[in-house]
Design an enzyme around this catalytic site. Structure first.
Site, PDB file in Angstrom:
ATOM      1  N   THR A  95      -4.319  -4.674 -12.986  1.00 55.75           N
ATOM      2  CA  THR A  95      -4.011  -6.084 -12.744  1.00 55.75           C
ATOM      3  C   THR A  95      -2.684  -6.396 -13.425  1.00 55.75           C
ATOM      4  O   THR A  95      -2.059  -5.512 -14.012  1.00 55.75           O
ATOM      5  CB  THR A  95      -5.112  -6.998 -13.313  1.00 55.75           C
ATOM      6  N   CYS A  96      -2.270  -7.664 -13.368  1.00 55.67           N
ATOM      7  CA  CYS A  96      -0.996  -8.009 -14.007  1.00 55.67           C
ATOM      8  C   CYS A  96      -1.075  -7.896 -15.523  1.00 55.67           C
ATOM      9  O   CYS A  96      -0.049  -7.782 -16.196  1.00 55.67           O
ATOM     10  CB  CYS A  96      -0.568  -9.416 -13.607  1.00 55.67           C
ATOM     11  N   ARG A 118      -3.380  -5.638 -17.217  1.00 57.70           N
ATOM     12  CA  ARG A 118      -3.997  -4.401 -17.709  1.00 57.70           C
ATOM     13  C   ARG A 118      -3.939  -3.308 -16.648  1.00 57.70           C
ATOM     14  O   ARG A 118      -3.952  -3.581 -15.444  1.00 57.70           O
ATOM     15  CB  ARG A 118      -5.447  -4.637 -18.117  1.00 57.70           C
ATOM     16  N   SER A 133      -9.638 -11.271 -21.430  1.00 60.54           N
ATOM     17  CA  SER A 133      -8.532 -11.818 -20.649  1.00 60.54           C
ATOM     18  C   SER A 133      -7.628 -12.696 -21.506  1.00 60.54           C
ATOM     19  O   SER A 133      -8.044 -13.215 -22.546  1.00 60.54           O
ATOM     20  CB  SER A 133      -9.070 -12.646 -19.480  1.00 60.54           C
ATOM     21  N   GLU A 176     -11.882 -16.454 -17.585  1.00 60.24           N
ATOM     22  CA  GLU A 176     -11.389 -16.567 -16.213  1.00 60.24           C
ATOM     23  C   GLU A 176     -12.211 -15.678 -15.284  1.00 60.24           C
ATOM     24  O   GLU A 176     -12.660 -14.594 -15.655  1.00 60.24           O
ATOM     25  CB  GLU A 176      -9.898 -16.217 -16.154  1.00 60.24           C
ATOM     26  N   GLN A 212     -11.440  -8.629  -9.343  1.00 56.25           N
ATOM     27  CA  GLN A 212     -10.543  -7.479  -9.487  1.00 56.25           C
ATOM     28  C   GLN A 212     -11.317  -6.214  -9.837  1.00 56.25           C
ATOM     29  O   GLN A 212     -11.004  -5.126  -9.350  1.00 56.25           O
ATOM     30  CB  GLN A 212      -9.489  -7.793 -10.552  1.00 56.25           C
ATOM     31  N   GLY A 220       5.953 -18.277 -16.473  1.00 59.35           N
ATOM     32  CA  GLY A 220       4.861 -17.309 -16.431  1.00 59.35           C
ATOM     33  C   GLY A 220       3.954 -17.600 -15.251  1.00 59.35           C
ATOM     34  O   GLY A 220       3.562 -18.746 -15.026  1.00 59.35           O
ATOM     35  N   GLY A 241       0.989 -15.755 -14.499  1.00 61.05           N
ATOM     36  CA  GLY A 241      -0.311 -15.106 -14.602  1.00 61.05           C
ATOM     37  C   GLY A 241      -1.432 -16.111 -14.433  1.00 61.05           C
ATOM     38  O   GLY A 241      -1.246 -17.209 -13.893  1.00 61.05           O
ATOM     39  N   ALA A 242      -2.619 -15.742 -14.928  1.00 62.17           N
ATOM     40  CA  ALA A 242      -3.785 -16.613 -14.782  1.00 62.17           C
ATOM     41  C   ALA A 242      -3.572 -17.951 -15.485  1.00 62.17           C
ATOM     42  O   ALA A 242      -3.937 -19.007 -14.964  1.00 62.17           O
ATOM     43  CB  ALA A 242      -5.029 -15.915 -15.326  1.00 62.17           C
TER      44      ALA A 242
END
Length: 476
Positions: A49-50, A52, A109, A114, A120, A229, A231-232
């Site tokens: 994932t973005c 990990r 996370s 999340e 994923q 940023g 990401g999540a």
């Protein structure tokens, strides 16, 4: 055979290295086949994932498996292993199981709780299944992990933990801007005259999973917001400010495609990092959550961006660990900085901590249950082999006895053969039940090994026990 997890994530590696380690869905099958084609791996799952990239594997030996996985990660990143090693973490057996369960529950996370990670992990498992590189142990592990993840999100309020940090941060920023910019309170959503604080409280409460209708002014009405940023955390921030009535929303990220993806989801504009200085000069609120290893926005850059701005206030909301925004920006006139430390003071951490602890307790229980079942499954083939061996001996001896006692009628023969079988079953009952009980304890495999030695059982027993064979085990 044992379980091994090796990887790097937002806690151990800078964003630049995580980007190098990222493996697309198209490239993943080759990486997986290279892994199981190595000397020490029999199964593998790749989670990328973005934040990990992790490889879970069943390995013949710990050191051999670690070497194979580390070499593969080095090739994926294009970074020498000597440089990569310090960013890797390694989890073996119980710790590997615990790590995966924590990941799928959202405990590991950037945005705690999340739910995106659950999908994923499911996608990574399905990809490994399609590539035919997982079937037994890892299939069982990931199926259990997905069930644990669902339990965490349905039986606790962990989803709200990370959302609370974002919502409280935006709430504080809105209060600050409203106090210094009365002109922002110009966009009534329903009923005029509602207290702005009430509107913020209603709109930005932690339950962000569904839209909320708000009566009163939108707390960020007309505000220009820059989100650094994608990401999540950045995506959730974009969702939150949009629902708070923000006007122009801009998403900046070092990867243009990712910025565009988040921007499209939330009716925002996407820009590159090179445009941050310009966008800071236009913004009323800047939210940053990049996961970079150093500062993203410095004091001097902000001072330059403030030129010609006049008395318009500027609020920075730094949601990153380590921090993205230089703390020295607080010294600049008209600038407010809200960082993680300030949020920890403002946020009622008791409920968040309770939810996290509830999920950790769930993970601990599920890990113990998985390991108990796994140890029992390892013993099952030995029990099957023992009962099959006993059944073969009984059959041969009864056939020999039948030739020696030809005068017995069917009723008498049934009585004799039944008695022999019951005697053998009773003799085997205690050791087979006990070895299954002992197998649930650490080091329990040694008892199965002793049973094989005592009865001279074959070592090539199947690792996967069939349904008829399971009947032999259950009869114990």
């Amino acid at each position: 055979m044992s379980l091994l997890a090796v990887g790097l994530n937002h806690r151990t590696a800078p964003t630049s290295l995580l980007e190098l380690a990222a493996v697309s869905a198209d490239d993943a099958p080759k990486v997986l086949h290279d892994l199981v084609g190595a000397d020490h791996l029999s199964e593998a799952v790749l989670l990328s994932t973005c934040n990990r990239t992790e490889i879970y594997a069943e390995v013949e030996t710990f050191h051999g498996g670690l070497a194979d996985i580390s070499d593969q990660l080095s090739r994926v990143c294009g970074v020498p292993l000597t440089d990569l090693a310090s960013h890797l973490y390694v989890h073996h057996e119980a710790r590997a199981v615990s790590h995966l369960f924590s990941v799928v529950c959202g405990l590991d996370s950037m945005l705690v709780g999340e739910t995106q990670i659950l999908g994923q992990v499911r996608a990574a498992f399905r990809l490994a299944q399609a590539a035919e590189v997982t079937s037994g142990t890892l299939a069982n592990l990931f199926q259990t992990a997905l069930r644990v993840g669902k339990r965490a999100h349905t039986e606790t309020s962990i989803d709200a933990a990370g959302a609370s940090i974002v919502s409280v941060g935006v709430r504080m920023a809105a209060f600050d801007l409203q106090a210094r910019r009365p002109d922002m309170l110009v966009a009534p959503v329903a009923s005029p005259g509602c207290d702005p604080g009430d509107a913020v409280e209603a709109l930005l409460r932690p339950e962000l999973t569904a839209p909320v209708e708000v009566a009163g002014p939108a707390p960020l009405a007309g505000a220009r917001v820059l989100i650094i940023g994608a990401g999540a955390v950045g995506s959730l921030a974009a969702q939150t400010v949009r629902r708070a009535g923000a006007g122009d929303v801009v998403v900046a990220n070092r990867t243009a495609a990712r910025a565009a993806r988040v921007a499209d989801l939330h009716d925002a504009r996407a820009v590159g990092l090179a445009e941050i200085a310009h966008e800071v000069g236009r913004a009323d609120l800047v939210i940053s959550s990049t996961g970079a290893s150093g500062l993203v926005v410095g004091h001097d850059a902000v001072r330059a961006s403030l030129a010609g701005r006049g008395a318009r206030p500027l609020v920075f909301l730094d949601l990153a660990l380590p921090r993205d925004i230089d703390p020295a920006v607080r010294e600049l006139p008209g600038v407010t900085l809200i960082d993680i430390e300030a949020l920890r003071v403002a946020l009622d951490g008791a409920q968040v901590a309770h939810d996290v602890e509830a999920v950790r307790a769930l993970v601990t229980t599920e890990v113990a249950g998985f390991l108990d079942r796994r140890r029992a499954e390892r013993v099952a083939p030995t029990v099957v082999a023992l009962r099959a061996h006993a059944a073969a001996v009984v059959r041969d001896e009864l056939e020999r006895l039948r030739t020696r006692l030809p005068d017995l009628d069917n009723r008498e023969w049934d009585m004799v053969s039944g008695t022999v079988r019951r005697v053998v079953d009773k003799l085997l009952h205690a050791p087979t039940v006990r070895v299954q009980q002992l197998a649930e304890a650490p080091g329990g495999d040694s008892y199965a090994e002793a049973l094989r030695e005592l009865f001279d059982l074959p070592r090539d027993v199947p690792a996967i026990v069939s349904a008829p064979d399971l009947d032999l085990v259950e009869r114990t």
